[in-house]
Design a protein around this motif. Structure first.
Motif, short mmCIF file in Angstrom:
data_model
loop_
_atom_site.label_atom_id
_atom_site.label_comp_id
_atom_site.label_asym_id
_atom_site.label_seq_id
_atom_site.Cartn_x
_atom_site.Cartn_y
_atom_site.Cartn_z
N PRO A 127 -4.73 3.25 8.12
CA PRO A 127 -5.32 2.30 7.02
C PRO A 127 -6.82 3.04 7.72
O PRO A 127 -7.60 3.62 7.10
CB PRO A 127 -5.22 1.26 6.88
CG PRO A 127 -3.96 0.98 6.44
CD PRO A 127 -3.20 1.31 8.15
N GLY A 129 1.14 -0.92 -0.35
CA GLY A 129 0.24 -0.13 -0.05
C GLY A 129 1.00 1.08 -0.07
O GLY A 129 2.12 1.34 -0.06
N THR A 164 -3.65 -9.83 11.96
CA THR A 164 -3.17 -11.26 11.69
C THR A 164 -2.22 -11.71 11.34
O THR A 164 -1.74 -13.00 11.33
CB THR A 164 -4.67 -12.28 10.55
OG1 THR A 164 -4.56 -11.77 10.20
CG2 THR A 164 -6.15 -12.13 11.69
N ALA A 190 3.41 -9.57 -1.82
CA ALA A 190 2.16 -9.62 -2.03
C ALA A 190 1.09 -8.65 -1.22
O ALA A 190 1.58 -7.48 -0.59
CB ALA A 190 2.18 -11.38 -0.50
N ASN A 246 4.96 -5.17 6.06
CA ASN A 246 4.80 -3.10 5.64
C ASN A 246 3.14 -3.42 5.07
O ASN A 246 2.64 -2.79 4.83
CB ASN A 246 4.84 -2.63 3.92
CG ASN A 246 6.21 -2.11 5.09
OD1 ASN A 246 6.76 -2.03 5.65
ND2 ASN A 246 7.40 -2.40 3.76
#
Ligand SMILES: NC(=O)C1=CN([C@@H]2O[C@H](COP(=O)(O)OP(=O)(O)OC[C@H]3O[C@@H](n4cnc5c(N)ncnc54)[C@H](OP(=O)(O)O)[C@@H]3O)[C@@H](O)[C@H]2O)C=CC1
Ligand SMILES: N[C@@H](CC=O)C(=O)O
Length: 377
Positions: A225, A30, A115, A61, A110
């Motif tokens: 976020p 992101g 989780t 990923a 990052n």
């Protein structure tokens, strides 16, 4: 040596025979992760030439997709990852590294995921060092914190997270060195959040609604976020806890006294619902501003105090009014300020101040952690 041969094959002009290949698996691309990838791709060749270290990004990923390339991703990585099938496991990344005999492995988190950290021990057991901008692993239970350190120790691996507090500012390293050298840190206080700094530095002196300044903070990439992580005080609390645990204190998150700045009706909404109703914050904050004495401004501060030689310290976050003429009152932009009080420095604290949030400075801080590990191992 296979990775070196691969790197030489791929970038024949960039690397020399002395080069050490560092293989990176990057989770999360992101604001921070995406900026880090650009920074690495831009300076890969230069670092290989100047430092003899070749940074090979073999895995990227997000929450759904994984891109793997043992020779390193190219500038088309974003397109390529979007074409990968949905669903992957972290074990696939570990197996891929083994299958291609990749060495000097570093996994970088990052994400802001609560989780993903459950993969940390798996990665360490799979021969990876760890780096994270994500603060979760350092701020859930002390039991998890200790267990991760034991696994790292057993595998002779390291975990760096300089950006957990103060983004790119050299804070954790400084605290670590002071503590390791036997310096008695007695108190740490200041404005820990780049977002809350930006919000109150501007809102206190400008004639704009609070929600307009919040939108600017989001657009500038300062917020989490979910910006309520900032407004709730939780992000500042996490930073305090990261520092406390650096001093070997055993505090838990729920022991922190946190002032939540989100009016109750907005606390339980989804992120999208909240973002659509930020103007509902305005009367609440305007009221706080109207109550300020002349020449006073609002600041959201964190403090770690108490007898820091004991097992637990006192951790508190709160919104205060300060004179506009003090160091805190003079803070500008998204600057954080940390005052570190120690026995030797007495009443004159060590002060670290600078941009406390933002994708560029944070990615640069993560990059710094990568180079720290790369130079060591
Ligand atoms: N902004 C700043 O100034 C600072 C930020 N940080 C930290 O940096 C981290 C990243 O923040 P930011 O870049 O703004 O976040 P973004 O929301 O912009 O990006 C998060 C990325 O993580 C991915 N992701 C989420 N869950 C998982 C998962 N389980 N496995 C793999 N990938 C996952 C997302 O993928 P998808 O799109 O699929 O969901 C996305 O690519 C946060 O932990 C934040 O606290 C630290 C210091 C300063
Ligand atoms: N949202 C955070 C980002 C860095 O941790 C902040 O504003 O400080």
């Amino acid at each position: 040596m296979e990775t070196l041969v691969q790197a030489l094959h791929k970038q024949p002009t960039a690397v020399n025979t002395e080069v050490k290949v560092i293989n990176l698996a990057l989770f999360g691309h992101g604001l921070v992760g995406g900026t880090l990838i650009s920074q690495i791709l831009e300076s890969q060749q230069n670092i290989a030439k100047r430092k003899g270290i070749y940074l090979n990004i073999f895995a990227v990923a997000n929450s759904k997709r994984l891109l793997l390339n043992e020779n390193g991703i190219s500038n088309q990585w974003l397109d390529q990852i979007s074409q990968q099938p949905e669903g992957y496991s972290v074990q696939q990344v570990i197996d891929f590294a083994k299958q291609h005999q990749l060495e000097n492995l570093i996994a970088v988190d990052n994400t802001a995921s609560t989780t993903f950290i459950n993969n940390y021990e798996l990665l360490v057991n799979g021969d990876f060092h760890l780096i994270s901008s994500n603060k979760i692993a350092n701020t859930i239970s002390f039991k998890f914190y200790q267990s991760l350190r034991e696994t790292l120790h057993k595998n002779n691996k390291e975990y760096l997270y300089e950006t957990n507090v103060g983004a790119g500012l050299p804070l954790i390293d400084t605290i670590k060195l002071l503590h390791l050298s036997g310096e008695n840190i007695t108190k740490i206080t200041g404005v820990f959040s780049g977002t809350l700094s930006y919000l109150f530095n501007n809102f206190s002196v400008e004639n704009q609604p609070f929600s307009a300044i919040l939108q600017q903070a989001i657009a500038n990439g300062y917020t989490e976020p979910d910006p309520r992580e900032d407004l709730s005080g939780n992000d500042v609390a996490r930073k305090l806890l990261v520092l406390a645990r650096e001093l070997e204190l055993e505090n838990e998150f729920d022991e922190i006294k946190i002032q939540n700045l989100i009016p109750e009706p907005l606390q339980a909404l989804s992120v999208t619902e909240f973002l659509n109703q930020t103007d509902k914050l305005d009367p609440y904050y305007q009221d706080l501003k109207n109550k300020l004495e002349p020449n006073h401004v609002l600041r959201y501060v964190g403090e770690l105090s108490g007898d820091l030689q004991q097992a637990k310290g006192i951790l508190e976050t709160k919104l205060i009014a300060v004179s506009a003429f003090t160091a805190l009152g003079q803070l500008k932009g998204s600057d954080s300020i940390f005052e570190i009080y120690t026995e030797s420095y007495g009443d004159n604290p060590i002060i670290i101040q600078g941009a406390g949030a933002g994708a560029k400075v944070t990615a640069r801080g993560v990059f710094g952690d990568i180079l720290r590990l790369a130079s060591k191992n």
